[in-house]
Structure formats: structure tokens, C-alpha cells
Design an enzyme around this catalytic site. Structure first.
Site, mmCIF file in Angstrom:
data_model
loop_
_atom_site.group_PDB
_atom_site.id
_atom_site.type_symbol
_atom_site.label_atom_id
_atom_site.label_comp_id
_atom_site.label_asym_id
_atom_site.label_seq_id
_atom_site.Cartn_x
_atom_site.Cartn_y
_atom_site.Cartn_z
ATOM 1 N N CYS A 1 3.400 -0.048 3.196
ATOM 2 C CA CYS A 1 4.489 0.114 3.549
ATOM 3 C C CYS A 1 4.756 -1.608 5.205
ATOM 4 O O CYS A 1 3.436 -1.104 6.389
ATOM 5 C CB CYS A 1 4.880 1.116 4.658
ATOM 6 S SG CYS A 1 7.005 1.104 5.041
ATOM 7 N N CYS B 1 9.475 -7.477 2.752
ATOM 8 C CA CYS B 1 8.737 -5.905 1.858
ATOM 9 C C CYS B 1 8.663 -5.513 0.802
ATOM 10 O O CYS B 1 8.677 -5.643 -0.366
ATOM 11 C CB CYS B 1 10.957 -5.079 1.960
ATOM 12 S SG CYS B 1 10.692 -3.465 1.933
#
Length: 261
Positions: free
Chosen positions: A70, A177
Site C-alpha cells: 500500500c 496505487c
């Protein structure tokens, strides 16, 4: 061996699938936070607290390494995670692949969440690794959430809008992302011309294996076939891959026979 991965949601699937391809025999622990997502709007302190919670839930399964799959958690929580878990469990963070993308010397775009786009963190990476490159920062509002819930129409709207902001001379696109790697084909179709994608999944998977001193696939398993065990933890509770996850090939690679819930 056992590799754990943490993320707010299903963005960890890309790195988990990369580990599975490299070492089909590895047991995987996927620890996410459906009760707390999205993490992007949260304060750094809140992100750190939630990341520590799901990392400790994963650590209870005694993994050999933990991947922070992440970007948001890597920016805000990596020092705290390393302080809490290392040296017993090596912690591998995720960094947008700006450095390898810039090495080509071509024009590049960085697709990222609105919170990351223009942030001091991303601008610092650009200054360090891509100062001499033509870089376009492309915000992708709503894309991570659309991917999280496998909302096809919302994904199409988000990638179409971001593609319209991507300059026509761009040849390399950084997927900033982890969720975006799950819809790379849709992003490519929206851009409408050949581009080279730069994600982080393969790099962090390989780094995790290096940190524990093992190599890639040794013939002990077959990618896509039976492999190591899969444990799924949802905000601290053991469960199953959510139905939305199984919309993606990466989830089906990890657990082709696990039913959706």
C-alpha cells in the site's frame, strides 16, 4: 515459507499474485482493513494505527516477511511498522516505480490518487529520480474505490478521465496505487496507444524473497495450480476473499477454488 501482505483493501492482490508466481509453494497471509477503508482521507496518525493493527494480526501467523502492499501505508506507517516488527519479521514497503520509469529517458505519467498527486512525497521522488524527465502527474479520483468494489462503470469513468489528462507524448505510465495494477488492461485500453506500465508488485515480491534469502520458483509448484496455503484476515478476523476480489485474475490465481462471500 510464509509471506504476509497488508493493505487497506484488495490492492495487495497484485503483489500477492507476484509472490505466488515466483514461489507457488509459499504460504500467503493477506491482512486488509475493510472496516477502515479508504485510508487515503485519514490522518497519518490514523493510517499508522490501522496499519499496525492489521500488521500485528498478520504477524500472529508467524510470517517470514511482511509486505506493505500500500503506497499510503508505506508513506505514513513504514517506520512504525519496522519498529514494531523488525528484526523478527522483515518489513518491505512499496514505492511508486518512478525510478525505473525515468531510467528509460522517455516522457512519463504518474497515475496516483488525488491525495498523492502533487504531494511532497511524490514530488520528492520525482526530484530524486526523474529530475531530467518530462513528468505528468495525473490524479485519478475515484479509481481506487471503484477497483476496490469491482464497479465496472465507475472504473471506466475514472480511467477515461485520467487518460484524457495524460499527455499524448507519454510512453511510460507509473501506476502509483497498488489497486491500479488490477485494472492495467483497462487503463491501457483507455489510453488507446502502446505504453509501458511500471508497477511495484513484482519488485516488492522479489525484494521480500531476497530479504529471507530464497530465490524465485524452484519447480516445487506450478503457477495457477495448487500451491501454498492462503489465509485471509479482514480487520483482524479470519475470513475469505470478498466477492469483489474474485472479479480479478490475481485473486483467482491465489485461490481458484475459494468461494466468494
Amino acid at each position: 515459507m510464509k509471506i504476509a501482505l497488508i493493505d487497506s483493501g484488495i490492492g495487495l492482490l497484485a503483489a500477492a499474485a507476484a509472490v505466488r508466481r515466483m514461489r507457488p509453494d509459499a504460504d500467503l497471509v493477506l491482512s486488509s482493513d475493510p472496516d477502515g477503508l479508504p485510508w487515503g482521507p485519514r490522518t497519518p496518525e490514523d493510517v499508522t494505527e490501522r496499519a499496525l493493527g492489521i500488521a500485528r494480526a498478520a504477524a500472529a501467523h508467524a510470517p517470514d516477511a511482511l509486505i506493505v502492499a500500500c503506497n499510503t501505508a508505506s508513506v505514513h506507517a513504514l517506520p512504525a511498522l519496522r519498529a514494531a516488527l523488525e528484526p523478527a519479521i522483515p518489513v518491505i514497503g512499496t514505492v511508486p516505480a518512478i525510478k525505473p520509469a525515468a531510467a528509460s529517458g522517455r516522457s512519463l505519467a504518474i497515475w496516483a490518487t488525488p491525495a498523492t498527486t502533487g504531494s511532497s512525497y511524490q514530488r520528492g521522488l520525482i526530484r530524486e529520480f526523474a529530475a531530467s524527465a518530462a513528468v505528468a502527474e495525473v490524479p485519478c479520483p475515484g479509481l481506487a474505490d471503484a477497483v476496490q468494489y469491482a464497479d465496472g462503470p465507475a472504473i471506466e469513468r475514472a480511467v477515461t478521465a485520467a487518460a484524457a489528462l495524460t499527455p499524448g507524448d507519454v510512453t511510460d505510465v507509473v501506476l502509483g496505487c497498488t489497486h491500479y495494477e488490477l485494472v492495467a488492461d483497462r487503463i491501457r485500453a483507455a489510453i488507446g496507444r502502446p505504453v509501458t506500465f511500471h508497477g511495484s508488485a513484482d519488485a516488492v515480491a522479489a525484494q521480500a524473497l531476497r530479504r529471507i534469502g530464497v530465490t524465485s520458483a524452484d519447480g516445487s509448484g506450478t503457477p495457477g495450480g495448487p500451491g501454498g496455503d492462503l489465509t485471509v484476515i479482514l480487520s483482524g478476523r479470519e475470513g475469505r476473499l470478498p466477492a469483489q476480489a474474485l472479479a480479478y485474475a490475481e485473486a483467482r490465481l491465489l485461490s481458484p477454488v475459494v468461494p466468494a462471500r
